[in-house]
Design a protein around this motif. Structure first.
Motif, PDB file in Angstrom:
ATOM      1  N   UNK A 155     -53.780 -45.035  60.275  1.00  0.00           N
ATOM      2  CA  UNK A 155     -53.830 -45.187  59.074  1.00  0.00           C
ATOM      3  C   UNK A 155     -53.893 -46.839  58.938  1.00  0.00           C
ATOM      4  N   UNK A 156     -52.533 -46.594  58.855  1.00  0.00           N
ATOM      5  CA  UNK A 156     -52.029 -48.080  58.076  1.00  0.00           C
ATOM      6  C   UNK A 156     -51.632 -49.240  59.223  1.00  0.00           C
ATOM      7  N   UNK A 157     -51.238 -49.007  60.470  1.00  0.00           N
ATOM      8  CA  UNK A 157     -51.154 -49.287  61.564  1.00  0.00           C
ATOM      9  C   UNK A 157     -49.515 -49.927  61.643  1.00  0.00           C
ATOM     10  N   UNK A 158     -48.890 -49.962  60.755  1.00  0.00           N
ATOM     11  CA  UNK A 158     -48.177 -50.834  60.949  1.00  0.00           C
ATOM     12  C   UNK A 158     -46.733 -49.970  62.191  1.00  0.00           C
ATOM     13  N   UNK A 159     -46.575 -49.084  61.382  1.00  0.00           N
ATOM     14  CA  UNK A 159     -45.680 -47.676  61.985  1.00  0.00           C
ATOM     15  C   UNK A 159     -45.989 -47.137  63.806  1.00  0.00           C
ATOM     16  N   UNK A 160     -47.134 -47.392  63.683  1.00  0.00           N
ATOM     17  CA  UNK A 160     -48.420 -46.315  64.744  1.00  0.00           C
ATOM     18  C   UNK A 160     -48.822 -47.974  65.804  1.00  0.00           C
ATOM     19  N   UNK A 161     -48.026 -49.026  65.368  1.00  0.00           N
ATOM     20  CA  UNK A 161     -47.839 -50.326  66.256  1.00  0.00           C
ATOM     21  C   UNK A 161     -46.874 -50.698  66.818  1.00  0.00           C
TER      22      UNK A 161
END
Length: 252
Positions: A141-147
């Motif tokens: 999704x947004x990428x920030x929490x997954x990162x």
């Protein structure tokens, strides 16, 4: 944020130094040889208690394409031996499907700098420490929490500090880390040991634009003031998922 390692070396120097060394001051250690016994012990203690893990999801793509960003990250890893970079690596592998030739396989990788020749620091390359196969692309999704989440597996230690990429720091704040870690060793209100400790954020991007200035002020209002009011006297904790790109491990 590299001041944390410098602060740990300073504290180790104050603990182990003799009276004559203390009279000369900590700056005298900068003039010491790298092979000196005291300097070696101070660096060893800092290595035991401190590690950086920076989550840079595009590092693998930037490295293969030869972008300048990858060279900058490699230069940081060379300058700071405790610096680690976690990224998502994409690898082409033969496909088991007859309709496709290759499939993309995703790995969560952790690398450090590896100097091939001590006399030629420009020949430094990165070395893979760990490599974990993922069931798919971690960025959904947004990428920030997954990162942040894909790099958590590479962290070690009793205490984990998450730091946003736009935070500033200075030596005086780094010297407070020993006192902050002491908060986890005592029960508050005689009930339980704390599991989360909030510290102030020093944001250096506030002067970039009016929007950045507004965001910096809302950080002070919401994070610094609002969270403390919720914790005491309201006894309420709220967590929010933001981009924490710099992960640091501190072992008490």
């Amino acid at each position: 944020m590299m001041y944390y390692r410098k602060a740990l070396e300073l504290q180790a120097f104050l603990d182990m130094a003799k009276d004559d060394d203390l009279m000369e001051g900590y700056r005298a250690t900068e003039l010491m040889s790298e092979d000196s016994r005291l300097m070696t012990q101070c660096k060893a203690i800092a290595d035991m208690k401190f590690t950086y893990v920076v989550s840079c999801q595009q590092y693998g793509i930037q490295k293969r394409s030869g972008e300048a960003y990858a060279h900058d990250v490699l230069r940081l890893m060379t300058a700071y031996p405790s610096f680690r970079v976690a990224y998502i690596d994409e690898v082409e592998s033969p496909s088991q499907d007859r309709n496709k030739k290759t499939d993309k396989v995703y790995y969560s990788a952790l690398v450090k700098a590896s100097v091939t020749t001590p006399n030629e620091p420009g020949q430094s390359l990165d070395q893979v420490i760990y490599r974990i196969k993922l069931p798919g692309n971690a960025i959904l999704g947004e990428g920030k929490p997954e990162n942040q989440n894909h790099a958590i597996i590479f962290t070690r230690g009793e205490c984990l500090q998450t730091i946003d990429m736009n935070q500033e720091h200075y030596m005086e704040e780094a010297l407070k880390m020993r006192n902050l870690l002491e908060e986890f060793l005592k029960k508050h209100d005689g009930v339980r040991y704390p599991s989360i400790l909030g510290v102030r954020e020093h944001i250096f991007t506030g002067s970039v634009s009016s929007l950045a200035w507004f965001m910096s002020n809302q950080e002070t209002s919401f994070v610094t003031i609002g969270q403390r009011v919720l914790a005491n006297p309201l006894r309420y904790c709220i967590l929010y998922s933001w981009c924490f790109l710099l992960v640091m491990v501190l072992i008490s």
